[in-house]
Design a protein around this motif. Structure first.
Motif, short mmCIF file in Angstrom:
data_model
loop_
_atom_site.label_atom_id
_atom_site.label_comp_id
_atom_site.label_asym_id
_atom_site.label_seq_id
_atom_site.Cartn_x
_atom_site.Cartn_y
_atom_site.Cartn_z
N SER A 318 0.82 -1.22 0.00
CA SER A 318 0.00 0.00 0.00
C SER A 318 0.85 1.27 0.00
CB SER A 318 -0.92 0.01 1.23
OG SER A 318 -0.13 0.07 2.43
N ILE A 319 2.17 1.11 -0.07
CA ILE A 319 3.08 2.24 0.12
C ILE A 319 2.85 3.35 -0.91
CG2 ILE A 319 5.53 2.90 0.02
CD1 ILE A 319 6.11 0.15 1.35
N PHE A 320 2.53 3.00 -2.15
CA PHE A 320 2.35 3.99 -3.21
C PHE A 320 0.90 4.42 -3.38
CE2 PHE A 320 6.51 2.40 -4.12
CZ PHE A 320 7.16 3.34 -4.91
N ASP A 321 0.00 3.89 -2.55
CA ASP A 321 -1.44 4.11 -2.75
C ASP A 321 -1.93 5.33 -1.98
OD1 ASP A 321 -1.06 1.72 -4.03
OD2 ASP A 321 -2.25 0.52 -2.64
N GLY A 322 -1.74 6.51 -2.54
CA GLY A 322 -2.12 7.74 -1.85
C GLY A 322 -3.59 7.83 -1.53
N THR A 323 -4.45 7.41 -2.48
CA THR A 323 -5.89 7.54 -2.25
C THR A 323 -6.41 6.52 -1.25
OG1 THR A 323 -6.31 6.18 -4.22
CG2 THR A 323 -6.36 8.57 -4.50
N ALA A 324 -5.69 5.41 -1.05
CA ALA A 324 -6.10 4.44 -0.04
C ALA A 324 -5.89 5.01 1.35
CB ALA A 324 -5.34 3.13 -0.21
N LYS A 325 -4.87 5.86 1.50
CA LYS A 325 -4.55 6.45 2.80
C LYS A 325 -5.30 7.76 3.02
CE LYS A 325 0.04 4.50 2.22
NZ LYS A 325 1.46 4.79 1.91
N ASN A 326 -5.84 8.32 1.95
CA ASN A 326 -6.54 9.61 2.03
C ASN A 326 -7.85 9.50 1.26
OD1 ASN A 326 -4.29 11.61 3.19
ND2 ASN A 326 -3.31 10.26 1.69
N ALA A 327 -8.76 8.69 1.80
CA ALA A 327 -10.02 8.41 1.10
C ALA A 327 -10.83 9.67 0.83
CB ALA A 327 -10.84 7.41 1.91
N GLU A 328 -10.61 10.72 1.63
CA GLU A 328 -11.37 11.96 1.43
C GLU A 328 -11.05 12.60 0.09
OE1 GLU A 328 -7.55 13.12 3.57
OE2 GLU A 328 -9.03 11.49 3.66
N TRP A 329 -9.90 12.29 -0.49
CA TRP A 329 -9.55 12.83 -1.81
C TRP A 329 -10.54 12.35 -2.88
CZ3 TRP A 329 -3.58 11.51 -1.99
CH2 TRP A 329 -2.91 12.29 -1.03
N LEU A 330 -11.11 11.17 -2.68
CA LEU A 330 -12.03 10.60 -3.67
C LEU A 330 -13.39 11.29 -3.66
CD1 LEU A 330 -11.32 6.80 -3.09
CD2 LEU A 330 -10.29 8.29 -4.81
N GLY A 331 -13.75 11.88 -2.54
CA GLY A 331 -15.07 12.47 -2.40
C GLY A 331 -16.11 11.43 -2.03
N GLU A 332 -17.32 11.89 -1.80
CA GLU A 332 -18.41 10.97 -1.42
C GLU A 332 -18.92 10.21 -2.63
OE1 GLU A 332 -21.40 13.30 0.46
OE2 GLU A 332 -20.23 13.63 2.29
N ASP A 333 -19.65 9.13 -2.35
CA ASP A 333 -20.33 8.41 -3.43
C ASP A 333 -21.37 9.33 -4.07
OD1 ASP A 333 -19.41 5.55 -3.59
OD2 ASP A 333 -19.82 5.67 -1.45
N VAL A 334 -21.68 9.05 -5.34
CA VAL A 334 -22.65 9.87 -6.04
C VAL A 334 -24.01 9.78 -5.34
CG1 VAL A 334 -21.46 9.67 -8.24
CG2 VAL A 334 -23.23 8.00 -7.65
N GLU A 335 -24.85 10.76 -5.57
CA GLU A 335 -26.13 10.87 -4.85
C GLU A 335 -27.01 9.64 -5.02
OE1 GLU A 335 -30.00 13.87 -4.79
OE2 GLU A 335 -28.10 14.53 -5.68
N SER A 336 -27.04 9.07 -6.24
CA SER A 336 -27.91 7.91 -6.48
C SER A 336 -27.47 6.72 -5.63
CB SER A 336 -27.89 7.52 -7.95
OG SER A 336 -26.57 7.21 -8.38
N ALA A 337 -26.17 6.54 -5.44
CA ALA A 337 -25.67 5.44 -4.61
C ALA A 337 -26.02 5.68 -3.15
CB ALA A 337 -24.17 5.30 -4.79
N GLN A 338 -25.90 6.92 -2.71
CA GLN A 338 -26.23 7.23 -1.32
C GLN A 338 -27.72 7.00 -1.03
OE1 GLN A 338 -24.44 10.82 0.44
NE2 GLN A 338 -23.29 11.08 -1.47
N GLU A 339 -28.57 7.29 -2.01
CA GLU A 339 -30.01 7.10 -1.83
C GLU A 339 -30.37 5.61 -1.73
OE1 GLU A 339 -31.70 9.10 -5.14
OE2 GLU A 339 -31.53 11.10 -4.25
N LEU A 340 -29.64 4.77 -2.45
CA LEU A 340 -29.91 3.34 -2.44
C LEU A 340 -29.31 2.62 -1.24
CD1 LEU A 340 -29.27 2.55 -6.21
CD2 LEU A 340 -31.48 2.45 -5.04
N ALA A 341 -28.30 3.21 -0.64
CA ALA A 341 -27.55 2.51 0.40
C ALA A 341 -28.39 2.24 1.64
CB ALA A 341 -26.32 3.34 0.78
N PRO A 342 -28.25 1.03 2.21
CA PRO A 342 -28.95 0.72 3.45
C PRO A 342 -28.28 1.44 4.62
CG PRO A 342 -27.50 -1.07 2.87
CD PRO A 342 -27.45 -0.10 1.72
N ILE A 343 -28.95 1.50 5.74
CA ILE A 343 -28.35 2.06 6.95
C ILE A 343 -27.33 1.07 7.48
CG2 ILE A 343 -28.80 2.81 9.32
CD1 ILE A 343 -31.60 3.64 8.38
N MET A 344 -26.08 1.51 7.61
CA MET A 344 -24.98 0.61 7.96
C MET A 344 -24.67 0.68 9.45
SD MET A 344 -24.45 -0.68 4.97
CE MET A 344 -22.89 -1.52 5.03
#
Length: 345
Positions: A318-344
């Motif tokens: 994982s040493i070269f995986d910047g986005t794995a260590k900084n998931a906030e860089w990816l942003g949130e899931d798109v709105e349609s995915a958030q609407e479908l998602a169950p309560i976790m």
């Protein structure tokens, strides 16, 4: 039936059976120039890596000096990324290119981590400001490392919508993607793009003397790019010096000339000293693509160090995986995915 007959093939019987460049490129001065896909444009066969230019060990003045000398000697392809060194890489490159008309002499590329339209659009605007330009020649989706990345990017409200709108607005000219983890993930991204009738202009990937033996981008991805007229951008030639730590009996120029012997549009290499810069130009001086015999002998020397991917840490850690260590860089899931998602909870 063989118990492994249904498993994907990741070991190539003949490691030297990679596509080879048919010619060195067009020589002008100290540099060679190659086609950028089917665009009709040509770029320098050596690209200047932006990550190294933003390292804290390098001063602002020295970074500017190296960029100016590189461009004066013929390097036109400039690599960068929104997240490199917390923005310092783009800031330094922007300052250097803003002086003396250097911006108009280069093919400028940078990358975005955002997977949603909003996140990607915000990152594009930030990069434009840092780079002090109103348009970037090539913008790429960065670190396609997960099999769900293509679906997130191409989803309604995904990052590709931001890229397309930015292109329509004149903020960028070409669209590509990068990744270093597994060639099958690159193929997934290319398959999703093809399903949607979207032409990817460029693909950046590891291409080095060890890649040919282990989860090989050169064998599994490069042939498709050549066939489709997509510009292959080589990276991880030295893996930020990690490949040297293998003690393989291979010289630095051989590492570079292997990657140049493939049908790459450019080979991006980290340059953080005068030695690095001179070495890059030495690699293209009197360069001719390797023939199959020479390539076979070189890859035989690399094989004992390569078959387990031990020194290609970008594939096996994982040493070269910047986005794995900084998931906030990816942003949130798109709105349609958030609407479908169950309560976790």
């Amino acid at each position: 039936m063989n118990a492994t007959s249904h498993l994907p093939v990741t070991r190539i019987a003949d490691p030297a059976s990679v596509p080879l460049a048919s010619e060195a490129g067009e020589r002008r001065g100290e540099m060679l120039y190659r086609p950028f896909g089917k665009s009709g444009e040509k770029i320098s066969a050596i690209g200047m890596g932006g990550f190294h230019l933003g390292k804290s060990a390098l001063s602002d003045a020295e970074a500017t000096r190296l960029m100016h000398e590189a461009i004066d000697r013929g390097i036109t392809f400039m690599d960068n990324c929104w997240d490199y060194n917390k923005g310092r890489s783009e800031l330094r490159m922007g300052e250097a290119l803003d002086q003396g008309g250097y911006r108009d002499r280069v093919f400028l590329m940078t990358k975005m981590d955002g997977r949603s339209k909003k996140e990607a659009a915000d990152q594009i605007d930030t990069s434009l400001k840092r780079l002090r330009t109103d348009r970037i020649d090539l913008i790429q989706h960065h670190e396609i490392l997960r099999f769900d990345d293509p679906d997130r990017i191409f989803a309604e409200g995904g990052a590709m919508e931001a890229f397309v709108e930015a292109k329509q607005a004149g903020k960028l000219r070409y669209i590509g993607f990068t990744g270093h983890k597994d060639p099958r993930i690159h193929l997934q991204m290319l398959a999703v793009a093809a399903e949607r009738g979207f032409h990817i202009d460029a693909v950046q990937m590891p291409l080095n003397v060890m890649d040919a033996h282990f989860r090989s981008f050169a064998h599994l991805v490069l042939p498709y790019l050549v066939e489709q007229g997509i510009a292959p951008l080589g990276m991880k030639t030295f893996a930020d010096s990690v490949l040297f730590k293998s003690k393989a009996p291979i010289q630095p120029l051989e590492y570079l000339r292997y990657s140049l012997s493939l049908p790459t549009a450019t080979v991006i290499t980290g340059i953080e000293s005068q030695r690095d810069l001179d070495q890059a130009f030495e690699a293209v001086r009197d360069f001719k693509p390797m023939d199959k015999t020479t390539l076979t002998e070189l890859l035989e020397r690399s094989k004992p160090y390569a078959v387990e991917g031990k020194f290609e840490l970008f594939k096996t850690s994982s040493i070269f995986d910047g986005t794995a260590k900084n998931a906030e860089w990816l942003g949130e899931d798109v709105e349609s995915a958030q609407e479908l998602a169950p309560i976790m909870e």
